[in-house]
Design an enzyme around this catalytic site. Structure first.
Site, PDB file in Angstrom:
ATOM      1  N   ASP A 116       0.856  -1.182   0.000  1.00  0.00           N
ATOM      2  CA  ASP A 116       0.000   0.000   0.000  1.00  0.00           C
ATOM      3  C   ASP A 116       0.897   1.238   0.000  1.00  0.00           C
ATOM      4  O   ASP A 116       1.887   1.293   0.729  1.00  0.00           O
ATOM      5  CB  ASP A 116      -0.840  -0.080   1.300  1.00  0.00           C
ATOM      6  CG  ASP A 116      -1.848   1.025   1.435  1.00  0.00           C
ATOM      7  OD1 ASP A 116      -3.045   0.716   1.507  1.00  0.00           O
ATOM      8  OD2 ASP A 116      -1.437   2.204   1.504  1.00  0.00           O
ATOM      9  N   GLU A 171      -5.101   2.201  -3.797  1.00  0.00           N
ATOM     10  CA  GLU A 171      -3.632   2.318  -3.828  1.00  0.00           C
ATOM     11  C   GLU A 171      -3.019   1.082  -3.189  1.00  0.00           C
ATOM     12  O   GLU A 171      -1.975   1.146  -2.557  1.00  0.00           O
ATOM     13  CB  GLU A 171      -3.156   3.617  -3.148  1.00  0.00           C
ATOM     14  CG  GLU A 171      -4.136   4.277  -2.220  1.00  0.00           C
ATOM     15  CD  GLU A 171      -4.193   3.608  -0.843  1.00  0.00           C
ATOM     16  OE1 GLU A 171      -5.109   2.773  -0.667  1.00  0.00           O
ATOM     17  OE2 GLU A 171      -3.352   3.911   0.015  1.00  0.00           O
TER      18      GLU A 171
HETATM   19  N1  GTP Z   1      -5.355   9.364  -7.740  1.00  0.00           N
HETATM   20  C1  GTP Z   1      -6.017   8.319  -7.250  1.00  0.00           C
HETATM   21  N2  GTP Z   1      -6.203   8.226  -5.937  1.00  0.00           N
HETATM   22  C2  GTP Z   1      -6.843   7.153  -5.437  1.00  0.00           C
HETATM   23  C3  GTP Z   1      -7.313   6.120  -6.282  1.00  0.00           C
HETATM   24  N3  GTP Z   1      -7.907   5.185  -5.504  1.00  0.00           N
HETATM   25  C4  GTP Z   1      -7.809   5.610  -4.221  1.00  0.00           C
HETATM   26  N4  GTP Z   1      -7.163   6.794  -4.174  1.00  0.00           N
HETATM   27  C5  GTP Z   1      -6.844   7.630  -3.017  1.00  0.00           C
HETATM   28  O1  GTP Z   1      -5.966   6.968  -2.145  1.00  0.00           O
HETATM   29  C6  GTP Z   1      -6.041   7.632  -0.867  1.00  0.00           C
HETATM   30  C7  GTP Z   1      -5.941   6.595   0.213  1.00  0.00           C
HETATM   31  O2  GTP Z   1      -5.909   7.275   1.418  1.00  0.00           O
HETATM   32  P1  GTP Z   1      -5.789   6.597   2.835  1.00  0.00           P
HETATM   33  O3  GTP Z   1      -6.561   5.275   2.830  1.00  0.00           O
HETATM   34  O4  GTP Z   1      -6.140   7.602   3.861  1.00  0.00           O
HETATM   35  O5  GTP Z   1      -4.300   6.161   2.967  1.00  0.00           O
HETATM   36  P2  GTP Z   1      -2.939   6.953   2.853  1.00  0.00           P
HETATM   37  O6  GTP Z   1      -3.133   8.429   2.720  1.00  0.00           O
HETATM   38  O7  GTP Z   1      -2.151   6.295   1.749  1.00  0.00           O
HETATM   39  O8  GTP Z   1      -2.281   6.691   4.242  1.00  0.00           O
HETATM   40  P3  GTP Z   1      -1.591   5.333   4.759  1.00  0.00           P
HETATM   41  O9  GTP Z   1      -2.071   4.201   3.907  1.00  0.00           O
HETATM   42  O10 GTP Z   1      -2.050   5.203   6.163  1.00  0.00           O
HETATM   43  O11 GTP Z   1      -0.132   5.539   4.634  1.00  0.00           O
HETATM   44  C8  GTP Z   1      -7.375   8.388  -0.858  1.00  0.00           C
HETATM   45  O12 GTP Z   1      -7.089   9.770  -0.926  1.00  0.00           O
HETATM   46  C9  GTP Z   1      -8.050   7.946  -2.141  1.00  0.00           C
HETATM   47  O13 GTP Z   1      -8.837   8.970  -2.723  1.00  0.00           O
HETATM   48  C10 GTP Z   1      -7.113   6.258  -7.688  1.00  0.00           C
HETATM   49  O14 GTP Z   1      -7.481   5.423  -8.509  1.00  0.00           O
HETATM   50  N5  GTP Z   1      -6.440   7.365  -8.121  1.00  0.00           N
END
Ligand code: GTP
Length: 308
Positions: free
Chosen positions: A185, A228
């Protein structure tokens, strides 16, 4: 002319084949037959499957009722399909199969003795019966493949992951081979989106996926199963090696140079690694990998944590 091979299928069942007048290949064996009759039979028979590999195997078997062959090879680059049937031999006749400009692959007939002109004519005539069934099978294969891919990162999607993971766990168990998972992740990815925008975030996801695929032997084993979140399936890999692979991936992502708005984005991933235990279910394996990933996040991110 066109060529093609293999994969997923909708097969008519044995009863339907019997009704069409096709007993099993073994039962009919290679009874000799005339060109016109064989062409007609092939025309019907080859339509009974959407599995390109099966279609080609059937073709190889049936053609030999008229023209002796030692081997037949087929490859189709676009669908990553390659098939070698029989034993290789010195003489060959190669056909590039196409239909209305569409490439259907390359098919090679091989034999220890030279083909006569008459035999080549017969083979070409029989190939005409292969073109449409092969084309349909290739289209079907492409549709199945695209339904299993994540279009943004060109990795396997959740559907593919569930299917392949189950298959690989069964295989590992049957062959007493190790199997490990890396669940990973991106760290603080929300911040990337918030700072640089969603499309920059998408570019980061693509770059990370591409890095994973470049470093891994079998790119078909990388899956994006969440926004992600990625899963890497390492067949034949025990815990220690999986840990090393995870560490290599971690370093590679850390070194990635992704630039947005003139700035290099700081990137890292956290990984959880789990190795299949004897008689463990897929669900339990995934759960342990997920717990290890969670532990990696909790203990500071940008690290590989082994499952307990
Ligand atoms: N650009 C983009 N962002 C995505 C996609 N799918 C998910 N996200 C973003 O990924 C982010 C995941 O955030 P969190 O689950 O808070 O995790 P994080 O900020 O990576 O924090 P940690 O995992 O705790 O390190 C969110 O802002 C989602 O909007 C995608 O297909 N494209």
């Amino acid at each position: 002319m066109v060529t093609t091979s293999q994969n997923n299928t909708i097969d008519f069942d044995a009863a339907k084949l019997q009704r069409l007048g096709f007993a099993s290949t073994n039962a009919r064996s290679l009874r000799p037959i005339g060109l016109a009759q064989l062409r007609q039979q092939l025309g019907l028979q080859l339509q009974t499957s959407l599995d390109a590999e099966r279609t080609l195997k059937l073709f190889f078997t049936e053609v030999q009722r008229l023209v002796a062959l030692d081997a037949m090879g087929y490859q189709h680059g676009t669908s990553d399909l390659r098939l070698e049937l029989g034993e290789r031999a010195t003489h060959s006749a190669t056909y590039r199969l196409t239909h209305e400009g569409e490439q259907l692959g390359e098919l090679v007939f091989r034999r220890r003795i030279r083909f006569s002109d008459e035999e080549l004519g017969q083979l070409e005539s029989l190939l005409a019966a292969l073109i449409f069934p092969l084309r349909n099978a290739l289209l079907y294969r492409a549709a199945i493949q695209s339904a299993m891919r994540d279009p943004l990162t060109d990795t396997g999607n959740r559907v593919a992951m569930d299917q392949i993971l189950k298959r690989e766990v069964d295989l590992a168990r049957r062959n007493l081979q190790p199997l490990s998972l890396l669940m990973l992740d991106l760290d603080h990815f929300k911040q990337v989106n918030d700072t640089y925008g969603h499309s920059a975030g998408d570019e980061v996801l693509k770059a990370v996926a591409s890095t994973l695929k470049q470093l891994l032997r079998n790119v078909d084993m990388v899956f994006r199963y969440g926004g992600e979140e990625f899963l890497v399936l390492l067949s034949g890999t025990a815990a220690e090696s999986a840990n090393m692979v995870g560490e290599r991936l971690r370093q590679a992502v850390e070194e990635l140079q992704c630039v947005a708005q003139g700035k290099t984005i700081d990137l890292s991933i956290s990984l959880g690694c789990a190795t299949l235990l004897p008689s463990e279910s897929v669900e339990s394996l995934l759960r342990r990998a997920d717990e290890a990933l969670y532990a990696a996040k909790r203990s500071g991110r940008n690290r590989v944590t082994m499952a307990g």
